[in-house]
Scaffold this active site. Structure first.
Site, PDB file in Angstrom:
ATOM      1  N   GLY A  86      18.346 -16.666  -1.515  1.00 50.22           N
ATOM      2  CA  GLY A  86      17.202 -17.153  -2.294  1.00 50.22           C
ATOM      3  C   GLY A  86      16.129 -16.086  -2.392  1.00 50.22           C
ATOM      4  N   ASP A 248      24.905 -11.717  -4.970  1.00 53.43           N
ATOM      5  CA  ASP A 248      23.542 -12.170  -5.270  1.00 53.43           C
ATOM      6  C   ASP A 248      22.790 -11.138  -6.101  1.00 53.43           C
ATOM      7  OD1 ASP A 248      23.915 -10.872  -2.657  1.00 53.43           O
ATOM      8  OD2 ASP A 248      21.736 -10.848  -2.569  1.00 53.43           O
TER       9      ASP A 248
HETATM   10  P1  AMP Z   1      18.102  -7.553  -1.677  1.00 53.81           P
HETATM   11  O1  AMP Z   1      18.848  -6.693  -0.711  1.00 53.81           O
HETATM   12  O2  AMP Z   1      16.751  -7.008  -2.058  1.00 53.81           O
HETATM   13  O3  AMP Z   1      18.901  -7.949  -2.863  1.00 53.81           O
HETATM   14  O4  AMP Z   1      17.748  -8.882  -0.861  1.00 53.81           O
HETATM   15  C1  AMP Z   1      18.711  -9.717  -0.258  1.00 53.81           C
HETATM   16  C2  AMP Z   1      18.041 -10.978   0.229  1.00 53.81           C
HETATM   17  O5  AMP Z   1      17.050 -10.675   1.232  1.00 53.81           O
HETATM   18  C3  AMP Z   1      17.304 -11.758  -0.832  1.00 53.81           C
HETATM   19  O6  AMP Z   1      17.427 -13.126  -0.516  1.00 53.81           O
HETATM   20  C4  AMP Z   1      15.872 -11.278  -0.690  1.00 53.81           C
HETATM   21  O7  AMP Z   1      14.959 -12.210  -1.176  1.00 53.81           O
HETATM   22  C5  AMP Z   1      15.770 -11.125   0.827  1.00 53.81           C
HETATM   23  N1  AMP Z   1      14.757 -10.121   1.211  1.00 53.81           N
HETATM   24  C6  AMP Z   1      14.845  -8.768   1.093  1.00 53.81           C
HETATM   25  N2  AMP Z   1      13.728  -8.165   1.556  1.00 53.81           N
HETATM   26  C7  AMP Z   1      12.909  -9.151   1.972  1.00 53.81           C
HETATM   27  C8  AMP Z   1      11.600  -9.194   2.567  1.00 53.81           C
HETATM   28  N3  AMP Z   1      10.905  -8.082   2.819  1.00 53.81           N
HETATM   29  N4  AMP Z   1      11.075 -10.407   2.866  1.00 53.81           N
HETATM   30  C9  AMP Z   1      11.758 -11.539   2.630  1.00 53.81           C
HETATM   31  N5  AMP Z   1      12.989 -11.576   2.080  1.00 53.81           N
HETATM   32  C10 AMP Z   1      13.560 -10.407   1.764  1.00 53.81           C
HETATM   33 MG    MG Z   2      18.901  -9.119  -4.329  1.00 57.08          MG
END
Ligand code: AMP
Ligand code: MG
Length: 487
Positions: A86, A248
């Site tokens: 999410g 995702d």
């Molecule tokens: P990503 O690697 O950016 O595609 O993120 C993968 C998951 O981790 C997603 O659900 C993001 O919303 C969550 N996420 C990544 N970085 C953060 C952060 N600094 N704080 C909260 N959620 C994060």
């Molecule tokens: Mg992502």
């Protein structure tokens, strides 16, 4: 009003999202506003540039008509299923219609914690936010479907990673933020009602032609597969490596999304990987088609209950759709590389000719972008650049002769061919060492290199004056080996 919202995702059942406002930041300061995109979307640039606009882009005020929410999704990360991800640090403000009536999401990324944040802080720092801005706008200028970047706001707050870094919020524009992982979310919960709602929503928003088909959900799957096959072929055509092709991070609308440790290849090598966390090379340049197919299989699996009530029939249908991916990809890849090689007609040995060039490039460590660009010049009689790129090897020279023999089977004016090839082979791409240099300067407050790079990247296929520094591959001490996920 900075935006005129017309929201549809919020009308889906409440299990699709969590209502959540962005969290205000201490001292918002506009770092970058994308005027060209604002104009294309029919937004009022001056309004966005005003104090109201800044408050909206920072997440300090919820603009009129916005119905902020964090989307729920799941996903396979490096092959392992995570049933709940999410938007952990993104907020969908709402949707707008551009002057053509096309619908776009307006999302803030780095805008604070949400119910999906898990241990994360909900924030992002300026480096990766500007990288996403540069690379996504670069991809758009290269004609590759992508989310876009409307604005970057510095928050005036530190973000704590290994050290304290300047925080930032990106305003991202996408055809939607529905991902393969959104389907997996409902599949894991065996919520077939929500799955149907989601599929119908995606058909209405992105694939309306599927609604008229006898088997709309099979048609949806076929259409998503087709768009992804073409997208990956386009990535390979410019040497792009996404870096984190988790389910995702794969848009159902076929846009490039979630620029993390992404990068462009300099020297051609299909095993190239940049992500510091991709130790097995799962998401290497040359592995991207296979991974896309694997991800699409996760979508197909999620859609099974909708495809047919009879499970065996559903599996057969889904398998047939997935089995078509390699052929669709191969066709898109051939189309793309034929364009790059200035081949207007289709001949049976074209694939071999393309593969031979790529092998020769790999053997000689040739720069991907510059080799293809130099090939354009050979059409008008200047061979030296291309021969140099391939180290003046016999293999390179032999290939040039064979390619010329192949071109001689078509009657195309050299000028027409060279012009077409220059449109298919960019002179400049966002090279990693240049991007890093721009980010380093921007973090210290010097935005001039950012503006210069963005100006050059906006016309990637033109030989602009003063663009040559952006065309050189990195010196040995400038090579970027890894881009970090520490986003
Ligand atoms: P990503 O690697 O950016 O595609 O993120 C993968 C998951 O981790 C997603 O659900 C993001 O919303 C969550 N996420 C990544 N970085 C953060 C952060 N600094 N704080 C909260 N959620 C994060
Ligand atoms: Mg992502």
């Amino acid at each position: 009003m900075p935006f005129v919202f017309d929201n549809t995702y919020i009308q889906l059942p409440s299990c699709f999202y969590a209502r959540q406002s962005p969290v205000a930041v201490a001292e918002p300061r506009l770092v970058k506003l994308n005027q060209a995109l604002a104009v294309a979307l029919g937004l009022d640039h001056d309004r966005l540039n005003s104090p109201d606009g800044l408050a909206a882009l920072a997440g300090n005020a919820v603009p009129d008509g916005a119905e902020p929410l964090a989307m729920a999704y799941a996903g396979h990360q490096f092959g392992s299923f995570v049933p709940q991800l999410g938007d952990g640090r993104a907020i969908l403000l709402g949707e707008i219609l551009d002057p053509q009536g096309e619908r776009f999401d307006i999302q803030l990324k780095g805008s604070g914690r949400t119910p999906y944040s898990r241990a994360g802080d909900g924030r992002a720092w300026l480096g990766p936010i500007l990288r996403e801005y540069i690379v996504s706008e670069g991809m758009h200028a290269l004609g590759i479907p992508t989310t876009r970047a409307l604005a970057v706001v510095a928050t005036g707050e530190p973000v704590h990673r290994e050290t304290a870094l300047p925080g930032a919020v990106l305003t991202r524009v996408a055809r939607s933020h529905v991902r393969i992982g959104t389907f997996e979310y409902f599949s894991a919960r065996r919520d077939s009602g929500a799955m149907r709602r989601l599929a119908d929503y995606v058909i209405a928003r992105h694939y309306p032609e599927a609604a008229a088909e006898e088997r709309p959900y099979r048609a949806l799957l076929d259409s998503v597969i087709d768009r992804q096959a073409r997208l990956i072929a386009q990535w390979l055509g410019v040497g792009f490596i996404h870096g984190v092709m988790n389910t995702d991070n794969m848009s159902i609308a076929g846009e490039t999304i979630d620029y993390g440790p992404c990068a462009f290849m300099d020297a051609y090598n299909p095993a190239t990987v940049f992500s510091s966390i991709d130790r097995g090379g799962r998401y290497a340049y040359g592995n991207q088609p296979r991974i896309a197919q694997w991800n699409l299989s996760r979508l197909a699996q999620s859609l099974l209950p909708l495809i047919d009530e009879d499970q065996n029939k559903a599996i057969n249908e889904a398998q047939a759709a997935i089995d078509a991916f390699p052929g669709r990809f191969e066709q898109a890849w051939l189309d793309r590389f034929r364009e790059k090689l200035g081949m207007f007609e289709t001949h049976s040995d074209d694939a071999d000719l393309i593969e031979e060039l790529l092998q020769t490039m790999e053997d000689s460590g040739a720069d991907f972008t510059n080799t293809f660009r130099a090939l354009c010049d050979t059409v008008e009689g200047t061979d030296s650049g291309f021969r140099d790129e391939l180290g003046n090897s016999d293999a390179g020279n032999g290939w040039l002769d064979r390619w010329r023999a192949r071109l001689a089977r078509e009657t195309v004016e050299p000028f027409t061919r060279a012009t077409g090839m220059r449109r298919a082979n960019p002179a400049v791409i966002p090279r990693n060492h240049r991007v890093e240099a721009v980010l380093d300067a921007a973090v210290t407050g010097d935005l001039a290199p950012l503006e210069d790079l963005l100006r050059i990247l906006a016309s990637p296929c033109e030989d602009l004056p003063h663009s040559s520094i952006y065309r050189y591959p990195p010196e040995p001490d400038e090579v970027v080996h890894q881009t970090f996920c520490g986003t």
